[in-house]
Motif scaffolding. Structure first.
Motif, mmCIF file in Angstrom:
data_model
loop_
_atom_site.group_PDB
_atom_site.id
_atom_site.type_symbol
_atom_site.label_atom_id
_atom_site.label_comp_id
_atom_site.label_asym_id
_atom_site.label_seq_id
_atom_site.Cartn_x
_atom_site.Cartn_y
_atom_site.Cartn_z
ATOM 1 N N MET A 1 75.354 -61.341 84.728
ATOM 2 C CA MET A 1 76.259 -61.682 83.637
ATOM 3 C C MET A 1 77.186 -60.514 83.348
ATOM 4 S SD MET A 1 75.313 -62.775 79.738
ATOM 5 C CE MET A 1 74.265 -64.090 80.326
ATOM 6 N N LEU A 2 78.490 -60.810 83.195
ATOM 7 C CA LEU A 2 79.438 -59.758 82.860
ATOM 8 C C LEU A 2 79.121 -59.168 81.501
ATOM 9 C CD1 LEU A 2 82.784 -61.434 83.967
ATOM 10 C CD2 LEU A 2 81.498 -59.678 85.153
ATOM 11 N N GLN A 3 79.338 -57.876 81.372
ATOM 12 C CA GLN A 3 79.064 -57.190 80.112
ATOM 13 C C GLN A 3 80.340 -57.100 79.291
ATOM 14 O OE1 GLN A 3 75.890 -56.311 79.111
ATOM 15 N NE2 GLN A 3 75.406 -57.496 80.955
ATOM 16 N N PHE A 4 80.580 -58.134 78.487
ATOM 17 C CA PHE A 4 81.758 -58.127 77.632
ATOM 18 C C PHE A 4 81.582 -57.077 76.537
ATOM 19 C CE2 PHE A 4 83.539 -61.625 79.709
ATOM 20 C CZ PHE A 4 82.554 -62.569 79.907
ATOM 21 N N GLN A 5 82.691 -56.350 76.274
ATOM 22 C CA GLN A 5 82.632 -55.291 75.274
ATOM 23 C C GLN A 5 83.687 -55.538 74.213
ATOM 24 O OE1 GLN A 5 82.025 -51.265 76.757
ATOM 25 N NE2 GLN A 5 81.874 -52.064 78.847
ATOM 26 N N ILE A 6 83.283 -55.483 72.958
ATOM 27 C CA ILE A 6 84.160 -55.747 71.830
ATOM 28 C C ILE A 6 84.259 -54.489 70.969
ATOM 29 C CG2 ILE A 6 84.582 -57.192 69.799
ATOM 30 C CD1 ILE A 6 84.664 -58.717 72.455
ATOM 31 N N GLN A 7 85.496 -54.087 70.690
ATOM 32 C CA GLN A 7 85.733 -52.945 69.812
ATOM 33 C C GLN A 7 85.919 -53.475 68.385
ATOM 34 O OE1 GLN A 7 85.657 -49.711 70.639
ATOM 35 N NE2 GLN A 7 85.158 -50.180 72.775
ATOM 36 N N LEU A 246 91.930 -55.133 78.236
ATOM 37 C CA LEU A 246 90.696 -54.796 78.954
ATOM 38 C C LEU A 246 90.338 -53.328 78.791
ATOM 39 C CD1 LEU A 246 91.272 -56.791 82.264
ATOM 40 C CD2 LEU A 246 89.663 -57.350 80.439
ATOM 41 N N ILE A 247 91.345 -52.460 78.906
ATOM 42 C CA ILE A 247 91.076 -51.024 78.793
ATOM 43 C C ILE A 247 90.658 -50.669 77.376
ATOM 44 C CG2 ILE A 247 92.129 -48.727 78.937
ATOM 45 C CD1 ILE A 247 93.930 -49.905 81.189
ATOM 46 N N HIS A 248 91.304 -51.286 76.407
ATOM 47 C CA HIS A 248 90.925 -51.024 75.016
ATOM 48 C C HIS A 248 89.507 -51.504 74.738
ATOM 49 C CE1 HIS A 248 91.669 -50.317 70.727
ATOM 50 N NE2 HIS A 248 91.007 -51.439 70.520
ATOM 51 N N SER A 249 89.163 -52.680 75.269
ATOM 52 C CA SER A 249 87.814 -53.197 75.077
ATOM 53 C C SER A 249 86.775 -52.322 75.766
ATOM 54 C CB SER A 249 87.722 -54.634 75.608
ATOM 55 O OG SER A 249 88.599 -55.494 74.914
ATOM 56 N N LEU A 250 87.193 -51.687 76.873
ATOM 57 C CA LEU A 250 86.277 -50.841 77.637
ATOM 58 C C LEU A 250 86.126 -49.458 77.035
ATOM 59 C CD1 LEU A 250 84.610 -50.820 80.321
ATOM 60 C CD2 LEU A 250 86.630 -49.822 81.413
ATOM 61 N N ARG A 251 87.232 -48.874 76.575
ATOM 62 C CA ARG A 251 87.209 -47.480 76.129
ATOM 63 C C ARG A 251 87.616 -47.273 74.666
ATOM 64 N NH1 ARG A 251 86.987 -43.412 80.068
ATOM 65 N NH2 ARG A 251 86.815 -42.127 78.189
#
Length: 327
Positions: A1-7, A246-251
């Motif tokens: 499962m993809l690891q979705f990341q929420i800021q 995507l980059i903001h959600s990642l970092r």
């Protein structure tokens, strides 16, 4: 499962962060047609979002034509019409057992519907003839708001297919189709619902393409030092927008993110003066290198330039070749 990341502290609504991440996973075929999306409960556990918020995101995806809800089963990535009904290209059933099984299943269904074998044969031959005629002319279509994405698709298809390909803004597509017969319309999976809606009255063949998944680039971004000045350059405003999400959600705010369209020279020159690392698409790469040469006297150290792979995934291009009878 993809690891979705929420800021959670972002100005971008959490629902939009999740929507764009799932849409990217579908468009890049990390979630292929028929894939079952995580349940709202699973996503709530992963992201920390309320299940009602996730349900609304799934509803948006369904309205966009990307997923479909199957009662009592779940939410699945929706297969497009050409993915649901690919015809085999060889009668050698012993050599291609999966194709043989598909043909026999289709024959059984058509006979059950009341057709004769002769009628089925005529239908199959007519469908194959229609596909071959459609292959004579290929149109790439995207909305006017992101013609840069169309330019990327056009350049890559002309190189890969070695046949003439024409770019048509989606807003002009009805006029073109009303005067053109036997044509194949190609677009990114991002825009497939819009393209099919326009093409439907004209019985035109529409094929969606999967974009490159950018796994290598995202892994590299994850390893960048905090406060790195990262530049994103592309012909496509849509790619830039998705990359920023995507980059903001990642970092989060760990990186200083700068973006520019390759066609905006003023913005591009400002970017190459500031960025330490630049990620660009293949079509924009030579433009970025020229911009760096233009300001080289202003630079203490030239930025590292990373050229991503093609905008369209290799597997998708190979499938398109087979669909067009070119491979």
């Amino acid at each position: 499962m993809l690891q979705f990341q929420i800021q959670s502290d972002s100005d971008i609504p959490a629902s939009k962060q999740l929507f764009d991440q799932i849409r990217f996973a579908i468009a890049s075929r990390q979630y292929p047609p028929g894939h079952r999306l995580p349940s709202t409960r699973q996503l709530a556990t992963i992201t920390g979002l309320h299940r009602n918020t996730i349900s609304k995101v799934y509803q948006q995806l369904e309205e966009s034509g990307l997923v479909e809800s199957i009662a009592g089963s779940g939410i699945y990535v929706k297969a497009q019409r050409h993915e649901d009904a690919s015809l085999p290209d060889s009668p050698l059933f012993s050599k291609y057992p999966d194709a043989s099984q598909l043909i026999h299943k289709s024959l059984d269904q058509l006979l059950w519907e009341g057709l004769t074998l002769t009628q089925v044969k005529e239908l199959f031959l007519a469908a194959i003839d229609w596909r071959l005629r459609c292959s004579a002319k290929v149109l790439v279509t995207v909305p006017n708001r992101d013609l840069g994405a169309g330019e990327l698709i056009l350049q890559e298809l002309e190189k890969a297919l070695a046949i003439p390909v024409q770019l048509v803004p989606m807003e002009e597509l009805p006029q073109i189709l009303s005067t053109t017969q036997s044509v194949t319309v190609v677009t990114s999976r991002y825009f497939i619902a819009e393209a099919e809606s326009i093409a439907s009255p004209y019985a035109t063949r529409v094929i969606s393409l999967d974009i490159y998944d950018y796994v290598k680039e995202l892994a590299m971004i994850k390893e960048l030092s905090t406060d790195t000045r990262l530049g994103i350059v592309s012909l496509s405003v849509g790619i830039i927008s998705v990359a920023e999400i995507l980059i903001h959600s990642l970092r989060g705010d760990d990186l200083l993110l700068i973006s520019a369209q390759a066609s905006d020279r003023h913005q591009l020159l400002a970017l190459v003066r500031s960025a330490q690392t630049i990620i660009t698409d293949p079509a924009s790469y030579p433009i970025v290198k020229q911009a760096i040469l233009a300001v080289r006297d202003d630079l203490i150290r030239p930025p590292d330039v990373i050229c991503s792979e093609n905008y369209i995934g290799e597997k998708s291009i190979n499938l398109l070749k087979r669909e067009l009878g070119l491979g």
